[in-house]
Design an enzyme around this catalytic site. Sequence first.
Site, mmCIF file in Angstrom:
data_model
loop_
_atom_site.group_PDB
_atom_site.id
_atom_site.type_symbol
_atom_site.label_atom_id
_atom_site.label_comp_id
_atom_site.label_asym_id
_atom_site.label_seq_id
_atom_site.Cartn_x
_atom_site.Cartn_y
_atom_site.Cartn_z
ATOM 1 N N ASP A 537 0.451 1.458 -6.841
ATOM 2 C CA ASP A 537 0.234 2.164 -5.850
ATOM 3 C C ASP A 537 -0.136 1.163 -4.627
ATOM 4 O O ASP A 537 -0.600 -0.313 -4.840
ATOM 5 C CB ASP A 537 -1.047 3.107 -5.836
ATOM 6 C CG ASP A 537 -1.179 4.268 -4.894
ATOM 7 O OD1 ASP A 537 -0.419 4.174 -4.108
ATOM 8 O OD2 ASP A 537 -2.164 5.310 -5.006
ATOM 9 N N GLU A 540 2.020 -1.166 -0.109
ATOM 10 C CA GLU A 540 2.782 -1.373 1.193
ATOM 11 C C GLU A 540 2.515 -2.737 1.949
ATOM 12 O O GLU A 540 3.735 -3.260 2.660
ATOM 13 C CB GLU A 540 2.175 -0.431 2.478
ATOM 14 C CG GLU A 540 2.792 1.108 1.889
ATOM 15 C CD GLU A 540 1.680 1.498 0.665
ATOM 16 O OE1 GLU A 540 2.289 2.339 0.204
ATOM 17 O OE2 GLU A 540 0.718 1.094 0.565
ATOM 18 N N ASP A 614 0.936 10.821 -0.248
ATOM 19 C CA ASP A 614 -0.429 11.599 -0.097
ATOM 20 C C ASP A 614 -0.345 12.953 0.892
ATOM 21 O O ASP A 614 -0.680 12.899 1.962
ATOM 22 C CB ASP A 614 -1.595 10.833 0.428
ATOM 23 C CG ASP A 614 -2.109 9.590 -0.609
ATOM 24 O OD1 ASP A 614 -1.717 9.768 -1.894
ATOM 25 O OD2 ASP A 614 -2.602 8.853 -0.124
#
Length: 954
Positions: A537, A540, A614
């Site tokens: 997770d 980015e 999300d």
Amino acid sequence: MVLLKWLVCQLVFFTAFSHAFTDYLLKKCAQSGFCHRNRVYAENIAKSHHCYYKVDAESIAHDPLENVLHATIIKTIPRLEGDDIAVQFPFSLSFLQDHSVRFTINEKERMPTNSSGLLISSQRFNETWKYAFDKKFQEEANRTSIPQFHFLKQKQTVNSFWSKISSFLSLSNSTADTFHLRNGDVSVEIFAEPFQLKVYWQNALKLIVNEQNFLNIEHHRTKQENFAHVLPEETTFNMFKDNFLYSKHDSMPLGPESVALDFSFMGSTNVYGIPEHATSLRLMDTSGGKEPYRLFNVDVFEYNIGTSQPMYGSIPFMFSSSSTSIFWVNAADTWVDIKYDTSKNKTMTHWISENGVIDVVMSLGPDIPTIIDKFTDLTGRPFLPPISSIGYHQCRWNYNDEMDVLTVDSQMDAHMIPYDFIWLDLEYTNDKKYFTWKQHSFPNPKRLLSKLKKLGRNLVVLIDPHLKKDYEISDRVINENVAVKDHNGNDYVGHCWPGNSIWIDTISKYGQKIWKSFFERFMDLPADLTNLFIWNDMNEPSIFDGPETTAPKDLIHDNYIEERSVHNIYGLSVHEATYDAIKSIYSPSDKRPFLLTRAFFAGSQRTAATWTGDNVANWDYLKISIPMVLSNNIAGMPFIGADIAGFAEDPTPELIARWYQAGLWYPFFRAHAHIDTKRREPYLFNEPLKSIVRDIIQLRYFLLPTLYTMFHKSSVTGFPIMNPMFIEHPEFAELYHIDNQFYWSNSGLLVKPVTEPGQSETEMVFPPGIFYEFASLHSFINNGTDLIEKNISAPLDKIPLFIEGGHIITMKDKYRRSSMLMKNDPYVIVIAPDTEGRAVGDLYVDDGETFGYQRGEYVETQFIFENNTLKNVRSHIPENLTGIHHNTLRNTNIEKIIIAKNNLQHNITLKDSIKVKKNGEESSLPTRSSYENDNKITILNLSLDITEDWEVIF
């Protein structure tokens, strides 16, 4: 009428939604220096009609050993006093073996900058292809002298340049400034002045490059000499600084470096792709001052809907409904403008990247599946996941301890809710230190894994690339010099979940090696425990105090590479390094890894699944999840889902039911919830919701044979799993706008989830043909030649689901607690004949967990139903069928055949017996235990082995 209703719904949906994400954290185009400059340049060029880029005709050369055309593009900057400035850009054009066209425009090698202390390379980054292209292309490139790629294998030596012709490439010039190349059905015209490319498929013009003369390459210059190097149509806005509040400290050491180019898709006013965005499947027109689509991996909690804002992943691949595509091979921050011109039946696009080179692959073909096939052949096929990973995943932030996990495990069984994966979010770690366990909560991970393994279940744990400062793992990263650096060359420290953190540099080969070593120690398990998997997770990367929620662009990676150049491939580098580590660790058992990533780029499909991030527990996010999942599927990354039933906030019971009904069809089927939400494991629901959700999850498991076959097809051709209607029926223009109804691959399963509250019916669109309601097999026929709309009953416990006539579905219909426990169950065949009484279906079977299929250890067969006869036609069986069958394939028998009935002349009725032809012999099988009703015939007690050829005559 179908299209009008869709447009009205889209308008209402996208204008009614209230934004949740804080928009001000992200730049608009007008706040982004390079985007604003190129938009202004395009506007001014459209008025002035000037062109400053041309091909130096004398520079054109064709090396027959490489089969690559080389030339130089000259940019001329007019000056009122003194000589004009000429800047050279090396240009290359070549054909891939699938007849795709690749061209590159670089900047002639820059002189070393005079800036003292520069820690990054002054050359343009030209290696995005090494991350995006599949290894087979990289290996071929490494065997040649060409720095980018070796495309064509045939070599031919000729005397005259203009007579250089091979079976792959023909080259000629028809005028002084026009050059023609042909490769099979694809041909290219190169116009020297102004520079332009026209690309044809079977002599039909499909794509024009630089039709609008928006080509712009901000060549290297110092701040002092900038004034003389600016074109009349250019603006100097933020060329050497960034005045956006949250990125004003960007040092911008090389000044303006952007590259931009326009592409016109001819014969089409529909374009798709460039995920990830929370908007419609058909890309929006961004002209008239609207925001361009942005490809820039960022953390967008509760992201906005109906906008072109960037999200977690970026795939710079776009195709049109005329079966033409471009792949913009650039990992920098990128903006894309789109303008539909219905009067000229074309779509104009403008691509703008902050730096790097122009590297484009253009593909053409007879249909869209061919285009997707070519793209995934180039960037790598989607990986074939373990069959367990396409079952149901139960997740939340967080399951508190081992007892909590085992309670969920036992309660799912007690309530007959199958599942395969349970997940641990951030809190399982010791003080948010990855590669550790919270000792008082998870004192014995091996014991937990052993208990889950008994029923074939798996555990996924979160490991992110940010590492808390001052513990063993981060200390080693620093000591081994594999942390990402700031622009001064110091280890970059930012804020994330653990507080002050550093980031592993997986762009670095040595950084990948160190990353792998962490997993080797963390996953040091007994050889029989291969049920621990990883979730990357926040890759980015997400940085809480970083500009635009992510990394400063002037960070430095290994080999003097600036973050600005590789931002969108950082996440890919993280999850690929993780995948390689897991694969190596599990290599003694030959076990396939499963890995989830949030950030992705073209090529991520080779090793990871993803999800839409999300989201929020409301109806708008449920509705947008469908076009979002479809967009990834058609862009080569099909293993994607959305958090069921919304990550943030608490869903209503109705929303939960409808979201599970939609999520059933996501390739990645996972429920997930925020730490601040109420517990919502399915067994906690009151009736009738609990039974509704249980039945949905069980249906997913019943359909696993068909779904796994779809995943295999995707792993071979890139074919979408959640499949837009226009791919199956490209002849209907209205379907190019439909993104709330879809097919499951090419199985014939057609579904429209209910995505609005209080609905007990919905309108579905049906092409011509016969359709069978899935649960009852009741049929209706569209006898016309056009689409029809039909009102479909959809109470809360019903999914609007049909089988299109002409298809055969394979199922297993016995409840089991996990996919592993289904291995010994027989198959059920559901035949849905078309109006001519025919149907076809495929089935792929392997062991579902190892790489044995790569050694030929699988069965692939096709069922063909016609003239009231069902044939099994094998296309592949293992060489060592007996051993493979016993150890891995398990039960390969068909026990039940269900034939949908209709009122057509080809309809059949149940007879006293059926004939079975097998191994050259014919036998009669009584049907005493079989039965029939108005909609179907069910034949029981069969024993038809899919590894054998046979016929059943009804």
